[in-house]
Design an enzyme around this catalytic site. Structure first.
Site, PDB file in Angstrom:
ATOM      1  N   ARG A  53      -8.041-100.519 -16.554  1.00 31.93           N
ATOM      2  CA  ARG A  53      -6.984-100.022 -16.119  1.00 31.93           C
ATOM      3  C   ARG A  53      -6.021-100.627 -17.016  1.00 31.93           C
ATOM      4  O   ARG A  53      -6.039-101.384 -17.733  1.00 31.93           O
ATOM      5  CB  ARG A  53      -6.680-100.195 -14.612  1.00 31.93           C
ATOM      6  CG  ARG A  53      -7.026-101.346 -14.364  1.00 31.93           C
ATOM      7  CD  ARG A  53      -5.992-102.516 -13.574  1.00 31.93           C
ATOM      8  NE  ARG A  53      -4.571-102.486 -14.035  1.00 31.93           N
ATOM      9  CZ  ARG A  53      -4.047-103.135 -14.757  1.00 31.93           C
ATOM     10  NH1 ARG A  53      -4.676-103.883 -15.493  1.00 31.93           N
ATOM     11  NH2 ARG A  53      -2.836-102.869 -15.034  1.00 31.93           N
ATOM     12  N   GLY A  54      -4.637 -99.917 -16.749  1.00 39.16           N
ATOM     13  CA  GLY A  54      -3.411-100.428 -17.553  1.00 39.16           C
ATOM     14  C   GLY A  54      -3.482 -99.331 -18.800  1.00 39.16           C
ATOM     15  O   GLY A  54      -4.573 -98.683 -19.584  1.00 39.16           O
ATOM     16  N   ALA A  55      -2.458 -98.722 -19.082  1.00 31.49           N
ATOM     17  CA  ALA A  55      -2.175 -97.349 -19.989  1.00 31.49           C
ATOM     18  C   ALA A  55      -2.925 -97.690 -21.242  1.00 31.49           C
ATOM     19  O   ALA A  55      -3.660 -96.839 -21.767  1.00 31.49           O
ATOM     20  CB  ALA A  55      -0.795 -97.259 -20.047  1.00 31.49           C
ATOM     21  N   ARG A  90      -7.413 -89.928 -15.395  1.00 38.52           N
ATOM     22  CA  ARG A  90      -6.305 -90.481 -14.791  1.00 38.52           C
ATOM     23  C   ARG A  90      -5.020 -89.504 -15.371  1.00 38.52           C
ATOM     24  O   ARG A  90      -5.011 -89.409 -16.582  1.00 38.52           O
ATOM     25  CB  ARG A  90      -5.873 -91.894 -14.726  1.00 38.52           C
ATOM     26  CG  ARG A  90      -6.939 -92.729 -14.178  1.00 38.52           C
ATOM     27  CD  ARG A  90      -6.621 -93.909 -14.006  1.00 38.52           C
ATOM     28  NE  ARG A  90      -5.536 -94.266 -12.968  1.00 38.52           N
ATOM     29  CZ  ARG A  90      -4.857 -95.732 -12.948  1.00 38.52           C
ATOM     30  NH1 ARG A  90      -5.381 -96.614 -13.519  1.00 38.52           N
ATOM     31  NH2 ARG A  90      -3.699 -95.688 -12.040  1.00 38.52           N
ATOM     32  N   GLN A 200      -2.170-105.461  -8.404  1.00 38.49           N
ATOM     33  CA  GLN A 200      -2.561-105.928  -9.901  1.00 38.49           C
ATOM     34  C   GLN A 200      -1.678-107.290 -10.221  1.00 38.49           C
ATOM     35  O   GLN A 200      -2.203-108.088 -11.040  1.00 38.49           O
ATOM     36  CB  GLN A 200      -1.945-104.768 -10.859  1.00 38.49           C
ATOM     37  CG  GLN A 200      -2.824-103.591 -10.586  1.00 38.49           C
ATOM     38  CD  GLN A 200      -2.214-102.447  -9.741  1.00 38.49           C
ATOM     39  OE1 GLN A 200      -1.817-102.889  -8.910  1.00 38.49           O
ATOM     40  NE2 GLN A 200      -2.486-101.142 -10.029  1.00 38.49           N
ATOM     41  N   ASP A 241       3.638 -96.637 -18.495  1.00 35.08           N
ATOM     42  CA  ASP A 241       2.809 -95.743 -18.497  1.00 35.08           C
ATOM     43  C   ASP A 241       2.956 -94.500 -19.304  1.00 35.08           C
ATOM     44  O   ASP A 241       2.002 -93.693 -19.703  1.00 35.08           O
ATOM     45  CB  ASP A 241       1.974 -95.439 -17.073  1.00 35.08           C
ATOM     46  CG  ASP A 241       1.456 -96.684 -16.635  1.00 35.08           C
ATOM     47  OD1 ASP A 241       2.274 -97.244 -15.714  1.00 35.08           O
ATOM     48  OD2 ASP A 241       0.075 -97.006 -16.606  1.00 35.08           O
ATOM     49  N   ASN A 251       6.537 -96.172 -14.619  1.00 35.38           N
ATOM     50  CA  ASN A 251       5.751 -97.294 -14.395  1.00 35.38           C
ATOM     51  C   ASN A 251       5.169 -97.598 -13.107  1.00 35.38           C
ATOM     52  O   ASN A 251       5.307 -96.661 -12.354  1.00 35.38           O
ATOM     53  CB  ASN A 251       6.437 -98.389 -14.927  1.00 35.38           C
ATOM     54  CG  ASN A 251       5.655 -99.687 -15.181  1.00 35.38           C
ATOM     55  OD1 ASN A 251       4.567 -99.805 -15.834  1.00 35.38           O
ATOM     56  ND2 ASN A 251       6.053-100.855 -14.470  1.00 35.38           N
ATOM     57  N   LYS A 252       4.425 -98.575 -12.750  1.00 36.69           N
ATOM     58  CA  LYS A 252       3.762 -98.745 -11.362  1.00 36.69           C
ATOM     59  C   LYS A 252       4.852 -98.505 -10.288  1.00 36.69           C
ATOM     60  O   LYS A 252       6.143 -98.962 -10.493  1.00 36.69           O
ATOM     61  CB  LYS A 252       3.081-100.261 -11.503  1.00 36.69           C
ATOM     62  CG  LYS A 252       2.303-100.546 -10.189  1.00 36.69           C
ATOM     63  CD  LYS A 252       1.395 -99.419  -9.760  1.00 36.69           C
ATOM     64  CE  LYS A 252       0.428 -99.165 -10.799  1.00 36.69           C
ATOM     65  NZ  LYS A 252      -0.423 -98.043 -10.525  1.00 36.69           N
TER      66      LYS A 252
HETATM   67  O1  MRU Z   1      -2.533 -98.341 -11.949  1.00 33.89           O
HETATM   68  P1  MRU Z   1      -2.545 -99.168 -13.356  1.00 33.89           P
HETATM   69  O2  MRU Z   1      -3.059-100.435 -13.147  1.00 33.89           O
HETATM   70  O3  MRU Z   1      -3.608 -98.585 -14.433  1.00 33.89           O
HETATM   71  O4  MRU Z   1      -1.197 -99.168 -13.962  1.00 33.89           O
HETATM   72  C1  MRU Z   1      -0.868 -99.431 -15.233  1.00 33.89           C
HETATM   73  C2  MRU Z   1      -0.202-100.477 -14.998  1.00 33.89           C
HETATM   74  O5  MRU Z   1      -0.614-101.666 -15.206  1.00 33.89           O
HETATM   75  C3  MRU Z   1       1.236-100.362 -15.264  1.00 33.89           C
HETATM   76  O6  MRU Z   1       1.935 -99.630 -14.674  1.00 33.89           O
HETATM   77  C4  MRU Z   1       1.897-101.358 -16.302  1.00 33.89           C
HETATM   78  O7  MRU Z   1       2.987-101.519 -16.273  1.00 33.89           O
HETATM   79  C5  MRU Z   1       1.774-100.455 -17.318  1.00 33.89           C
HETATM   80  S1  MRU Z   1       0.195-100.532 -18.528  1.00 33.89           S
HETATM   81  C6  MRU Z   1       0.664-101.825 -19.604  1.00 33.89           C
END
Ligand code: MRU
Length: 365
Positions: A53-55, A90, A200, A241, A251-252
């Protein structure tokens, strides 16, 4: 980054040359497991189920997934099908589509016999570029942390979700400046938002900061505004993201509330991201698709009980409904600056275009 003295990345080509290995993030912080992916379908599932996970990392996984597809069947039809499947795993992080489309364009321009090798090479190149971009973000962001320092005092930084090395191939986005400052001897302390519902921050950010020896404290998501009012937050750094061409930042979920609190308390609010997170085709953040995840992530939680057994428990009444939007959009006006591998800019169309003059306003994705 190192785990117990051993250097790791989040993703790498398997020793057999035909598989991809990843750190399985669903086991953290309780278990460090490596998972082997051997098909494009397995790569898609790893992205959808948040094994990775993570963009930036899901983008790199998508590119490696295409290499797995190319070695199984290098025909146009098979690769186009695999690219579509991977890109749709996703919806919100634009890095996924960007990386899969880049890899697909490269691979489809080759003769079928050369496609598997080209796909592995392109995935490797995307991964290496991500590492270099995150290291550069670290250098640029470190300067902002030093600016916020009052004398020799510890700099208190609040972050949300996990935008550390686990969200990328190495170093991270929001955490890269923190690692750079810490490694350079600047005293830092990180307020880690737990980041409900998936946690997370509590699970991943706390784990990786701890393994690197960075002082940190996990807080409930609701505590950040209060700490800002008490003057206990010098700056916020979060990841993203997807950033629209006007500087609006997705973002999250929960990021927007932190940005509001930061503005009300004159706390700088920085967003760190590589070029692959900018969606030049979207004029504003309201157009970014927001992933809707299962309500079960809200109603249930998993963790270790006192006997060390992993258990999932329900938190809510049995029939209460739950909705789970996974991301939100912070308007550019609430963002103090964007930190990229090319430097620091205003969160605006002019700011982004100043760093990326080659970018055209519409049509990249
Ligand atoms: O749903 P996730 O855990 O894949 O979300 C992504 C993230 O971790 C974040 O939103 C993050 O801040 C950006 S990705 C470096």
């Amino acid at each position: 980054m190192k785990i117990d003295g051993i250097a790791y990345r989040t993703i790498w080509r398997g020793a057999d040359g035909r598989s991809v290995e990843v750190i399985d993030q669903t086991g953290l912080p309780h278990a460090l497991r490596i998972r082997s992916l051997t098909t494009a379908e397995a790569a898609r599932d790893a992205i959808a189920d948040m094994v990775v996970r993570g963009a930036p990392l899901i983008g790199v996984t998508g590119a490696y997934g295409l290499a797995l597809a190319a070695q199984a069947d290098p025909s146009d039809a098979a690769l186009e099908r695999a690219a579509h499947m991977l890109a749709e795993a996703r919806p919100t992080a634009v890095n996924l589509r960007w990386a899969v489309r880049r890899a697909a364009a490269k691979v489809l321009s080759q003769a079928p016999a050369d496609r598997a090798a080209a796909a592995w090479a392109e995935a490797h190149a995307i991964a290496e570029e991500d590492v270099a971009a995150c290291a550069a973000i670290g250098r640029h962001g470190e300067a902002l942390i030093r600016q916020a320092r009052r004398g020799e005092a510890t700099v208190n930084i609040l972050t949300h979700c996990n935008a550390g090395w686990l969200a990328t191939v190495d170093w991270g986005t929001a955490l890269a400046p923190i690692y750079a400052a810490h490694d350079a001897g600047v005293a830092v302390h990180v307020w880690v938002d737990e980041t409900r519902p998936r946690g997370q921050g509590a699970a991943l950010t706390a784990w990786e900061l701890g393994r690197h020896g960075v002082p940190h404290t996990v807080i409930a998501d609701n505590a950040g505004g209060h700490l800002m009012q008490l003057g206990q937050v010098d700056l916020c750094i979060v990841g993203s993201d997807r950033v629209a061409a006007n500087g609006d930042v997705c973002n999250k979920i929960g990021t927007y509330l932190k940005a509001l609190a930061a503005r009300d308390n004159d706390v700088p609010f920085y967003v760190a991201l590589p070029f692959s997170t900018i969606d030049w085709s979207l004029e504003r953040g309201a157009d970014i698709p927001i992933e809707a995840r299962s309500g079960r992530e809200v109603t249930h939680q998993t963790g270790l009980d006192d006997e060390g057994m992993l258990r999932t428990v329900r938190l809510t009444p049995e029939h209460s409904a739950a909705v789970n939007p996974a991301f939100d959009v912070t308007p550019a006006r609430l963002v103090s600056a964007i930190i990229t591998e090319r430097g620091v800019c205003e969160a605006s169309a002019a700011g982004l275009q100043g760093l990326y003059p080659e970018a055209i306003a519409v049509g990249r994705t």
